[in-house]
Structure formats: C-alpha cells, structure tokens
Scaffold this motif. Structure first.
Motif, short mmCIF file in Angstrom:
data_model
loop_
_atom_site.label_atom_id
_atom_site.label_comp_id
_atom_site.label_asym_id
_atom_site.label_seq_id
_atom_site.Cartn_x
_atom_site.Cartn_y
_atom_site.Cartn_z
N ARG A 296 0.69 -1.08 -0.10
CA ARG A 296 -0.01 0.21 -0.06
C ARG A 296 0.85 1.32 0.12
NH1 ARG A 296 -3.84 -3.27 -1.39
NH2 ARG A 296 -4.74 -4.66 0.23
N THR A 297 0.26 2.62 -0.21
CA THR A 297 0.84 3.58 -0.25
C THR A 297 0.96 4.48 0.87
OG1 THR A 297 -0.94 4.80 -1.30
CG2 THR A 297 0.22 3.74 -3.09
N PRO A 298 1.44 5.64 1.10
CA PRO A 298 1.38 6.56 2.08
C PRO A 298 0.00 7.15 2.04
CG PRO A 298 3.60 6.81 1.23
CD PRO A 298 2.83 5.78 0.33
N ILE A 343 8.59 9.64 -3.83
CA ILE A 343 7.59 8.94 -3.17
C ILE A 343 6.02 9.65 -3.12
CG2 ILE A 343 6.91 7.84 -1.08
CD1 ILE A 343 9.78 7.05 -0.59
N PHE A 344 6.45 11.09 -2.88
CA PHE A 344 5.21 11.58 -2.52
C PHE A 344 4.52 12.54 -3.62
CE2 PHE A 344 6.49 10.49 1.77
CZ PHE A 344 5.23 10.39 2.52
N HIS A 345 5.55 13.01 -4.51
CA HIS A 345 4.93 13.60 -5.53
C HIS A 345 3.76 12.82 -6.49
CE1 HIS A 345 4.92 16.01 -9.24
NE2 HIS A 345 5.03 14.99 -9.89
N PHE A 376 8.34 20.81 -1.32
CA PHE A 376 7.45 21.96 -0.95
C PHE A 376 6.71 22.31 -2.12
CE2 PHE A 376 10.37 22.41 2.68
CZ PHE A 376 9.39 22.05 3.78
N GLY A 377 7.37 22.20 -3.28
CA GLY A 377 6.67 22.77 -4.48
C GLY A 377 6.18 21.76 -5.23
N GLY A 378 6.53 20.42 -4.77
CA GLY A 378 5.98 19.22 -5.63
C GLY A 378 4.53 18.71 -5.23
N VAL A 379 3.89 18.91 -4.15
CA VAL A 379 2.71 18.48 -3.86
C VAL A 379 1.81 19.71 -3.96
CG1 VAL A 379 2.85 16.01 -3.04
CG2 VAL A 379 3.46 17.83 -1.50
N GLY A 558 16.13 17.98 -11.09
CA GLY A 558 15.16 18.05 -11.73
C GLY A 558 13.90 18.03 -10.97
N GLN A 559 13.86 18.00 -9.84
CA GLN A 559 12.79 17.94 -8.74
C GLN A 559 12.16 19.33 -8.62
OE1 GLN A 559 13.73 15.43 -5.20
NE2 GLN A 559 13.32 13.47 -6.45
#
Ligand code: GCU
Length: 672
Positions: A296-298, A343-345, A376-379, A558-559
């Motif tokens: 499962r995922t977060p 993982i979170f993006h 911080f900018g990725g989600v 690149g993130q």
C-alpha cells in the motif's frame, strides 16, 4: 506556576523606575469575558506580569466596569457585551490590541478570534512592556501565518528522549506519564507565549503502547496540563499498532477490520480528551513498519487514520521522511535526497484534507546547510507542514551555540516558483512543526543561548516575515534585559553563530561531517561515505561533492521548478555555500570568490574556529552586566565550544589534506 527559574523569556524582571513610569496610566482593572481556560490564563498572566515588572496590582472582574479597564475576550463576546465596540475580523488564533472608549472609560482591548487569541495578545502586550515599548499608540491586529503551529517531542515512555540533550522527559518516566506534570504545564505556558498551539509528546519512533486503554487516562492528564494554555495534545502513532498491540492479525490500511480498529481507538481517545489535536506518523522509514508491508501507499496509510479522526476534527501529520537506508553507495545514480519527492509527488491530490504532509526543511536530515526540500513545490494539492529541528542534533547538541533562525529563514524564503509564480516556501504551509526535545533541565534546552531557538521557532511559525535579527533582539531583551551593550553583543554572537559552526564543520554544502551511525556529535567525515545511509559527499582523490545535476548526476535538481533548477543545475550557477551539495568538482575548482575549493575549506575552518573563540571574548566583556549564574554557565559553554571548534577544524582539514593531497597555501594544515 513555580517561580524557580523555568520562566525562560517569561521572567518579567522588574523594570527600571524610568521605564516603568511610562506605564503608569495602564488601567488597574481587568475585565474578563467568558470562562474558557486560556482566557483565565491570560488574566493570571497579566496580573503576574504587571506585578513583577511594574509592581502594580490589578483587580479582576466580570462586571461592567466603572473605571478604566483592560478587556480580555473573544471577538463575538466583546461585541455582544459592548454594542458600540467593533472588533476587526480576526483569524481563529489572531488578536487585536487597541485603546478605545467604553461608557466614558478608557479600555485597553485584548480581543481574540478564538479563546487562544486573548492569551496570545496578553503575552504580546507583556513583551512590549518588558521591552519598554510605547503603548500609547497601540493599535494592532496580528494573525498567525499558519493555523497549525506544533511542537514535536521525541520522548520515550521510559523517560529518555531521542536526540534530546537537556535531561529526561518532562512527560514520561518508567513507562508511564509522570505523576507531577508541573513542567508540562510550564512548557505549555512557554509555547503559548510565542503562539504555539499543539504538542506531540512522544517519539516519532512510536511505542505502540501509547494508545493502550490503560494509557489513555494518563494522556488525558497531559492534555489537562496543556489546556489552560490552549495547547492541543498530539501523539505519534505506529501504523502497525492494530497488529502489534491491537489483537488483529494485520495492519493493512485497506482492511476493514483495521479501519474499524482505528475508528474505535479514536472514539475512545476523544471520549477521554475531547480537544485532542491529532497524530504524527513515521512509517516505512528507518525500520518503522509502514504501508509497504502490504504493497500500500502513504495515501492509504494516512487516510485510514485521517478517516478515524475526521468525526472528531483531528488531523494526521504524515511525515515525508521516508527513504531507503540501505542504498547502494556504488551506484552513481542513487541519491537519498530524491526519496521524499519520488515517493510523495505521484500521490498529490489523493490525501484526505485532514492529512498534512510533514516535510523536513531539507531533503536529507537537518544538516548544517541544505537546500529547501523540492517537495514543498512538488505536492500542490496536498496540505504541507515544514518540520524544523530546534534540538541541535547535527548542530552541536546545545554544547555549541548555533542560532537557527537565519537558517530556517533561508528555507522559508526560498522561492519554489510553483507554476512560474512567486511562491516562497512560507506561503505554501498549513503547518509549522518544530522538534524541540526540551527536558527536565532548569532552562529546558540546557543552554541559555539555545533558548533563542525555541523562542524564534514560535515567532517564525506565527509570523514568517520577521527577521532573524528582530527576533533575537526581542528574545534578548526578555531574557537578559534592555541594556544596549548586552543586547548588541549577544545579538552579534547569535547572528554569527550559524555561519561559524558551518565553517568549522562542513562548509560549501558538505553538510555536518559528523558521525553518521553514532551520536551525530564531533567530527567523523569518513563515516559519511561507503555505507547505505546515503549522506555521501563523495570525497575522492580527484574531487569532492555529490553530482545531483540532471545532465550528469542523480537528477535530483530536476525535482525543482524550471526556474529553481537554473540556480543549481550547473556548478557555475550554484551559490558557493551549496556547491558540493549539488556538484562533484576538482579540489582546484575556483569558487565565485576566486579561491579554490580546497583552500576555501581550509580557510573556512580556521575562520570558523577563530570566530568561536571570539564569542568567548565578546561574552567576557559582559561579566558585570549579567547575573553570575547565567554568566558563568554561558562562559563555560562558549569556552568548551571554542576548544571543540579547534578539534573540528583540525580533524576535517587533516582529512581533506589526506584525501586531496593538496597542501594549505598558508601551510597550517597537518602539523599537529
Ligand atoms: C534523524 C534522527 C533520528 C530520528 C529521525 C527522524 O535521523 O537521527 O533519531 O528518528 O531523524 O526524524 O525520524
């Protein structure tokens, strides 16, 4: 509350006659509306502060006043009682301080958007008095920058504290909540004085017994100690609890029995603690079990808990500190810094709205300097909290003075350029979380100067636009008084302390070159390399630094948004202080300032150590101006720091000499 030295910046030292005089016209009556606990505390605090600073006794009343008065209350109650009084719009925890006229009497209004507001306003007012500020033109509205301003404590139930350097836990002892919670109550007072409104009391590496039926009444006692100061109780939970202590044979977040277990658990918890705040989750990280056990995922993990908390208005802080600590160091593309975003993006938009993803300021782990985490900018559609560390794990463990607000500001102000807009990290946050790890030590952090970090954490959580300098100035005056020489010199030490520590530990983005697998204290650069922890600096004979570029490195750069990538993709564009975090360069590579990398490393170490020595000299000039106890304690600490800075200097410089084979131009290195 005992007056035995736990007051920190709430000492309310008696003001000099001349300063006290200007407060003579303050009313001698306080009228309090409603009977909520924080408003009661506001009244107590006001009486205590004015008595101690000004020697002035004030009377409390709930009646319509017949003389000048100070008015404490929530906006709606004030407008109901005084029809002609219009309180400006306030955020829930915001406050308004203003002079007004009511029924022919002068009133100093301390109004709040919620019942915490008047308490925050009272502390703000008392701070102004302590600093001798003019109150005549007082008229201000303050609203907090983020609604969730929480402390995390990493306390274990046996009373030890993970990465705590100031004595045992103020909450736990021998597997239970302490019988005497005086310090917990005093802590809540300190936290409220800088606007903090939540505190998680147990380690993120959570003991699964924390929500046992027998433990809940004990937690309720901590909540009782916090409640008068408007601090909500939170706990860290472990995702495996339904199985490890809950009697189920699974903790799969998608299993209906597991969902029912969490729901049932929180129903019971809220029966005991109706204003419980919420939980923190560390999962699939550093050995903690997590959703990956069931594929499962977060999102699945966070949402199963969030749904159990939702009916009670609780929140889940789900930590983004998830990474593989068995990375293959031989793989040039492996990069721990990538983990959180990778993982979170992809999960953005799928978390319930009472889930907040809690992101450490940098992509690694509270190092002396890191770039802002790209997450911080990725989600974009996910609520975010920044996690800052007040306890100085990698930053000298309170045996070194390192004022952290300038470092935190760098992250808060970093522009993520989300969708091409100006979006500093501070504009993207629903929560600000600080890992404090105070202990039973009389001054909470076991270092007088380190208390500036706890203070400034709260102030920045409240108002992220404040400057580090302005905050330390406030803290100084409250802690050591208003003598201009003391204020100026201690400010100087504090403001120079982070760069100094960075320079004698790990400059140019090398991070703190300390013992990675042990206590994280003292120099041990070799321990970074060739293991699974991924804090490599790749110091080889030919060059040093991690290549994280898109074109030739791990791709971490690149993130970031396109605009932010431009600052880091090439060595030429990268600021010197982060060069080796982003690039692998020869030791002879020339920095923007013109020096070679190796010579800058040598020089920085000498400069940093010299600065630490200067702190001792500066402090010594204040001998007659500071009480002997605190003077001696700080002197001992700074003297130790100055010596240890030399140990750091020589250990790192010698190691760099051996690794690079290039001598120091001034021929200082390697001759001990
Ligand atoms: C660091 C720290 C650990 C802590 C971890 C975390 O790695 O050394 O003690 O548990 O951070 O934030 O979860």
């Amino acid at each position: 509350i005992a007056e035995d030295g736990h007051d920190a910046w709430l000492r309310y030292a008696r003001l000099h006659e001349a300063t006290a005089k200007q407060f003579q016209s303050l009313p001698k009556l306080v009228v309090t509306l409603g009977d909520s606990p924080p408003i009661g505390s506001a009244q107590t605090e006001l009486k205590r502060g004015l008595a101690r600073m000004l020697g002035r006794e004030i009377r409390a009343s709930k009646q319509t006043p017949t003389q000048d008065f100070i008015l404490l209350g929530v906006r709606d109650q004030i407008e109901e009682m005084f029809a002609n009084l219009h309180v400006p719009e306030l955020a829930p925890d915001g406050f308004w301080l203003d002079w007004t006229e009511v029924g022919g009497h002068k009133a100093l209004v301390i109004a709040g958007g919620s019942d915490r507001g008047p308490l925050y306003g009272t502390f703000a007012l008392l701070g102004k008095i302590a600093r001798g500020e003019n109150l005549e033109t007082l008229d201000e509205v303050q609203n907090p920058a983020a609604p969730l301003r929480w402390i995390n404590q990493w306390d274990n139930l046996d009373g030890t504290i993970e990465r705590g350097y100031a004595g045992p836990s103020i909450f736990f002892e021998n597997g239970s909540v302490r019988a005497d919670l005086t310090r917990a109550r005093e802590y809540a007072r300190l936290l409220a004085s800088v606007g903090l409104n939540g505190c998680v009391v147990n380690n993120v590496n959570a003991d699964p017994r924390i929500l046992d039926d027998a433990f809940i009444p004990q937690l309720a006692r901590i909540a009782d100690a916090f409640r008068p100061y408007g601090v909500k109780l939170g706990v860290s939970v472990n995702l495996s609890m339904p199985k490890t202590v809950g009697g189920l044979d699974t903790f799969d977040p998608l299993d209906p029995r597991v969902q029912a277990w969490w729901a049932h658990k929180f129903d019971a918890l809220y029966r005991a603690i109706p204003d419980f705040g919420g939980v923190v989750v560390k999962a699939d990280s550093e050995g903690q079990l997590g959703p990956s056990a069931y594929g499962r995922t977060p999102v699945d993990a966070a949402n199963v808990i969030a749904r159990a908390l939702r009916p009670h208005h609780g929140v889940v802080f789900y930590r983004a500190f998830v990474y593989n600590h068995h990375l293959d160091w031989k793989d040039p593309k492996a990069d721990r810094a990538r983990a959180a975003y990778d993982i979170f993006h992809p999960l953005d938009g799928r978390f319930d709205d009472n889930v907040i993803v809690q992101i450490k300021n940098g992509p690694i782990d509270f190092q002396v300097r890191e770039p802002a985490s790209p997450l911080f900018g990725g989600v974009k559609q996910t609520s975010k909290a920044i996690e800052l560390q007040i306890t100085q794990e990698y930053l000298g463990q309170q045996r070194h003075t390192v004022y952290l607000a300038p470092m935190w500001k760098q992250t808060l102000d970093f522009d993520m350029h989300v969708d091409g807009h100006d979006t500093p990290v501070k504009s993207l946050l629903r929560g600000v979380v600080g890992v404090a790890n105070v202990g039973m030590d009389a001054n909470w952090l076991a270092n007088h100067l380190a208390m500036a970090n706890l203070y400034s954490f709260g102030r920045l959580a409240w108002d992220s636009n404040l400057s580090a300098e302005a905050i330390v100035d406030e803290w100084m005056r409250l802690t050591f008084g208003n003598d201009p020489e003391v204020v100026q010199k201690v400010r100087e030490i504090q403001m120079e302390s982070w760069p100094a520590y960075e320079h004698y530990t790990g400059p140019l983005g090398l991070q703190t070159l300390t013992n990675i697998t042990g206590p994280h204290y003292g120099p041990a650069p070799e321990s970074q390399e060739r293991n699974g922890w991924g804090q490599w600096i790749r110091a080889e004979h030919d060059g040093v630094g991690m290549d994280r570029s898109v074109s030739t490195g791990t791709g971490f750069v690149g993130q970031y948004s396109a605009e932010a990538q431009k600052q880091f993709e090439t060595a030429a564009a990268t600021p010197d202080e982060l060069l080796l975090f982003f690039h692998h360069v020869p030791y002879t590579y020339k920095l923007h300032g013109g020096k070679t990398v190796i010579q800058a490393i040598y020089d920085f170490h000498y400069e940093g150590a010299a600065q630490a020595n200067e702190f001792v000299n500066t402090w010594e000039t204040l001998e007659r101006k500071i009480d002997p106890d605190r003077y001696q304690a700080v002197l001992a600490q700074l003297s130790y720091q100055a010596d240890h800075a030399i140990v750091w200097r020589d250990a790192i410089n010698d190691w760099c000499l051996r690794t690079s084979g290039i001598s120091d131009a001034q021929d200082r290195v390697g001759h001990h």
